[in-house]
Write a protein that holds these residues in place. Structure first.
Motif, PDB file in Angstrom:
ATOM      1  N   THR A  75     -16.837  11.631   3.785  1.00 49.75           N
ATOM      2  CA  THR A  75     -16.725  12.623   4.867  1.00 49.75           C
ATOM      3  C   THR A  75     -15.239  12.902   5.135  1.00 49.75           C
ATOM      4  N   PRO A  76     -14.947  14.070   5.709  1.00 49.99           N
ATOM      5  CA  PRO A  76     -13.552  14.353   6.101  1.00 49.99           C
ATOM      6  C   PRO A  76     -13.016  13.295   7.074  1.00 49.99           C
ATOM      7  N   GLU A  77     -13.885  12.758   7.920  1.00 48.62           N
ATOM      8  CA  GLU A  77     -13.438  11.739   8.877  1.00 48.62           C
ATOM      9  C   GLU A  77     -12.993  10.477   8.150  1.00 48.62           C
ATOM     10  N   GLU A  78     -13.693  10.123   7.075  1.00 50.59           N
ATOM     11  CA  GLU A  78     -13.275   8.949   6.308  1.00 50.59           C
ATOM     12  C   GLU A  78     -11.934   9.198   5.616  1.00 50.59           C
ATOM     13  N   ALA A  79     -11.733  10.426   5.139  1.00 52.10           N
ATOM     14  CA  ALA A  79     -10.454  10.753   4.513  1.00 52.10           C
ATOM     15  C   ALA A  79      -9.327  10.631   5.534  1.00 52.10           C
ATOM     16  N   TYR A  80      -9.602  11.085   6.733  1.00 55.70           N
ATOM     17  CA  TYR A  80      -8.636  10.992   7.829  1.00 55.70           C
ATOM     18  C   TYR A  80      -8.331   9.526   8.126  1.00 55.70           C
ATOM     19  N   ALA A  81      -9.386   8.712   8.176  1.00 50.74           N
ATOM     20  CA  ALA A  81      -9.203   7.281   8.467  1.00 50.74           C
ATOM     21  C   ALA A  81      -8.415   6.590   7.345  1.00 50.74           C
TER      22      ALA A  81
ATOM     23  N   LEU B 115      -6.144   8.012   5.330  1.00 47.94           N
ATOM     24  CA  LEU B 115      -4.734   8.404   5.407  1.00 47.94           C
ATOM     25  C   LEU B 115      -4.041   7.706   6.582  1.00 47.94           C
ATOM     26  N   THR B 116      -4.776   7.546   7.668  1.00 53.40           N
ATOM     27  CA  THR B 116      -4.230   6.841   8.834  1.00 53.40           C
ATOM     28  C   THR B 116      -3.907   5.388   8.493  1.00 53.40           C
ATOM     29  N   ALA B 117      -4.859   4.721   7.841  1.00 56.27           N
ATOM     30  CA  ALA B 117      -4.660   3.305   7.483  1.00 56.27           C
ATOM     31  C   ALA B 117      -3.526   3.165   6.474  1.00 56.27           C
ATOM     32  N   LEU B 118      -3.485   4.093   5.506  1.00 58.60           N
ATOM     33  CA  LEU B 118      -2.431   4.044   4.488  1.00 58.60           C
ATOM     34  C   LEU B 118      -1.059   4.232   5.131  1.00 58.60           C
ATOM     35  N   ARG B 119      -0.957   5.199   6.009  1.00 59.71           N
ATOM     36  CA  ARG B 119       0.313   5.466   6.680  1.00 59.71           C
ATOM     37  C   ARG B 119       0.762   4.242   7.482  1.00 59.71           C
ATOM     38  N   GLN B 120      -0.196   3.627   8.173  1.00 58.89           N
ATOM     39  CA  GLN B 120       0.148   2.465   8.988  1.00 58.89           C
ATOM     40  C   GLN B 120       0.695   1.325   8.118  1.00 58.89           C
ATOM     41  N   ILE B 121       0.088   1.117   6.963  1.00 62.41           N
ATOM     42  CA  ILE B 121       0.559   0.053   6.054  1.00 62.41           C
ATOM     43  C   ILE B 121       1.962   0.397   5.527  1.00 62.41           C
ATOM     44  N   MET B 122       2.186   1.662   5.190  1.00 63.99           N
ATOM     45  CA  MET B 122       3.508   2.079   4.697  1.00 63.99           C
ATOM     46  C   MET B 122       4.580   1.854   5.771  1.00 63.99           C
ATOM     47  N   LEU B 123       4.220   2.111   7.027  1.00 63.53           N
ATOM     48  CA  LEU B 123       5.184   1.920   8.122  1.00 63.53           C
ATOM     49  C   LEU B 123       5.422   0.434   8.375  1.00 63.53           C
ATOM     50  N   TYR B 124       4.344  -0.363   8.387  1.00 57.44           N
ATOM     51  CA  TYR B 124       4.484  -1.802   8.617  1.00 57.44           C
ATOM     52  C   TYR B 124       5.382  -2.442   7.571  1.00 57.44           C
ATOM     53  N   THR B 125       5.229  -1.999   6.329  1.00 54.07           N
ATOM     54  CA  THR B 125       5.973  -2.644   5.248  1.00 54.07           C
ATOM     55  C   THR B 125       7.347  -2.012   5.048  1.00 54.07           C
ATOM     56  N   GLY B 126       7.663  -0.978   5.806  1.00 49.47           N
ATOM     57  CA  GLY B 126       8.996  -0.369   5.725  1.00 49.47           C
ATOM     58  C   GLY B 126       9.244   0.361   4.414  1.00 49.47           C
ATOM     59  N   ILE B 127       8.161   0.819   3.768  1.00 50.48           N
ATOM     60  CA  ILE B 127       8.311   1.486   2.472  1.00 50.48           C
ATOM     61  C   ILE B 127       8.771   2.922   2.647  1.00 50.48           C
ATOM     62  N   SER B 128       8.292   3.531   3.742  1.00 50.24           N
ATOM     63  CA  SER B 128       8.598   4.942   3.966  1.00 50.24           C
ATOM     64  C   SER B 128       8.602   5.194   5.463  1.00 50.24           C
ATOM     65  N   ASP B 129       9.309   6.242   5.904  1.00 42.47           N
ATOM     66  CA  ASP B 129       9.213   6.582   7.325  1.00 42.47           C
ATOM     67  C   ASP B 129       7.985   7.464   7.577  1.00 42.47           C
TER      68      ASP B 129
END
Ligand SMILES: [Zn+2]
Length: 494
Positions: free
Chosen positions: A180-186, A188-202
């Motif tokens: 579902t589009p909602e799962e895609a949204y979730a 991308l949200t989770a991926l972004r959060q991991i990227m921010l936590y690990t300092g890989i990207s802003d």
């Protein structure tokens, strides 16, 4: 589902319900290095056009790329945080295509042997956890940026800023596991959060640090085969991703229901018109004439290096949420909210460690603190109230030295002035009044002034009791201990 497109608005819900959508995402993340992936030019965003360039990133003849080790390390961090296997050997390949933003005529990317493969990340959608597979994560260089407006001859000419050319990217390709589009949204949200936590990207979407393309198809529910997929590009916000997918799913169903078929193609999301438009027929891998990059050695990742990177990973969002629930007794909802960013999670944890009751800390941070930060446009890192200062306030409330409503006023004063809770309480005489003789006097005064209500109460109107409590609280400027006021009034009135 979006009702913006006239042709899809006609599809009845029971028809939509016959189909299931299949979604996979390709996410490009700009890695947070100081210099570019194959040269020493700065990656700083917002510098004047074509100032961060050199013969290497301009693709001039006779130059050779040199791999930026930090870019590999950041991509390894991303890979390990996404549960991927970092390959011992990977190599770069040339992806050939001709476009003005690509001065060499090819992009250095990875093809057959990507840096990492076979990972997953967990999404939490509507309280249900699901694992979304990650096919691969590879390294590549970014292209330049075409600028179509803002210059004197923009109407007739395209302008190109090569500053972005050669910025390191990680492309993260998911399995077609979302439904579902909602799962895609979730996802991308989770991926972004991991990227921010690990300092890989802003992950700044406005600056293009996080870009998303979606592959979407539909099939009848229960079918094993995938339908024909379409790639949607230009999804530069979370909202656009969801809207584009909703639009595209309905479009596919409309086409299939009319007896036609879907063509494999690349489409663009047009935000102004709220629809996708065809861009080109989908290119296949062989269109790019991939071949191994002869100017760069293969990447070799030793197990020692991999272990080092693994050890350097911080606690990830999922683990932090679980720990906040078990160690601090938070609800899953509070844990989710308070782990939204590392800074917020750190603030909560420091407040609890400074002695604040954890549930109260969670509540006050989510309400009083976040609201005031939001109103004043401040980040939590710049909060005028430190975790220790908040903990001190919450201890005063917890021990009954001030009431909750006074606590909120004290918090407001702390936020404004940066003074401590104890200072404000002492200076303004806000300590809770539990001295029964003072409270009794206040209660007697209220009773004396309201004989009508006393009569009503005595004739059985229990509702009037609240009136008396309210009047006493008012007379004591909210500082009276509410339980004591109740007890005294009950005694005096009956
Ligand atoms: Zn350069």
């Amino acid at each position: 589902m979006a009702k913006s497109a006239p042709e899809s608005a006609a599809i009845a819900p029971e028809v939509l319900a016959k189909y299931e959508s299949v979604i996979g995402l390709e996410v490009h993340v700009q890695l947070l290095t100081n210099s570019k992936i194959f040269c020493g030019c700065s990656t700083h965003f917002g510098d004047p056009p074509n100032t961060n360039v050199c013969p290497v990133c301009l693709g001039l003849p006779g130059t050779l790329p040199i791999l930026n080790k930090r870019a590999v390390e950041l991509a390894m961090r991303a890979s390990l945080a996404l549960n991927c296997t970092v390959q011992e050997h990977s190599r770069f390949a040339r992806k050939n295509y001709f476009y003005p933003d690509l001065p060499k005529g090819y992009q250095i990317s990875q093809y057959e042997l990507p840096l990492a493969t076979s990972g997953w990340l967990e999404i939490d959608h509507d309280g249900a956890k699901r694992r979304i597979g990650i096919t691969r994560l590879h390294l590549e260089e970014d292209a330049a940026k075409n600028l179509h407006e803002g210059f004197s001859q923009s109407a007739a000419k395209a302008y190109i800023d090569y500053n972005r050319c050669g910025t390191p990217l990680s492309e993260i390709v998911s399995e077609p596991d979302m439904r579902t589009p909602e799962e895609a949204y979730a996802y991308l949200t989770a991926l972004r959060q991991i990227m921010l936590y690990t300092g890989i990207s802003d992950c700044n979407m406005e600056e293009g640090s996080l870009r998303c393309d979606a592959n979407v198809s539909v099939r009848l529910r229960g079918a094993k085969e995938f339908g024909t997929k379409v790639e949607v590009k230009n999804l530069n916000s979370f909202r656009f991703l969801q809207k584009a997918l909703e639009f595209e799913i309905e479009r596919h169903i409309g086409v299939l229901e009319s007896g036609s078929r879907i063509f494999q193609e690349t489409r663009l999301w047009n935000q102004a018109e709220s629809c996708t438009v065809s861009m080109r027929s989908k290119e296949k891998a062989h269109d790019y004439r991939y071949f191994p990059e002869p100017d760069l050695l293969p990447i070799h990742v030793s197990s020692a290096w991999r272990e080092d990177v693994l050890r350097s990973l911080p606690e990830l969002p999922e683990a932090k949420r679980a720990r906040f629930i078990s160690a601090y007794g938070l609800t899953p909802y509070d844990a989710e909210l308070l782990t939204g960013t590392q800074a917020l999670a750190g603030y909560f944890e420091a407040t609890a460690k400074a002695g604040a009751p954890s549930k109260a800390a969670a509540n006050w941070i989510q309400t009083e603190l976040l609201r005031r930060l939001n109103d004043s446009g401040k980040e939590i890192e710049a909060s005028p109230v430190s975790p220790a200062a908040l903990a001190e306030l919450l201890k005063l409330v917890e021990s009954g030295q001030i009431t909750v409503s006074i606590g909120k006023k004290v918090f407001a004063a702390m936020f404004e002035s940066g003074r401590s809770a104890a200072e404000i309480v002492a200076a303004e005489g806000l300590a809770q009044i539990s001295d029964t003789s003072a409270l009794e006097q206040a209660a007697r005064d209220v009773i004396a002034k309201n004989p009508d209500n006393v009569a009503k109460f005595k004739s059985g109107n229990e509702g009037v009791f609240k009136f008396f409590v309210g009047q006493v609280m008012r007379a004591t400027r909210g500082q009276a201990n509410p339980q004591a006021v109740n007890d005294i009034l009950r005694k005096l009135l009956t």
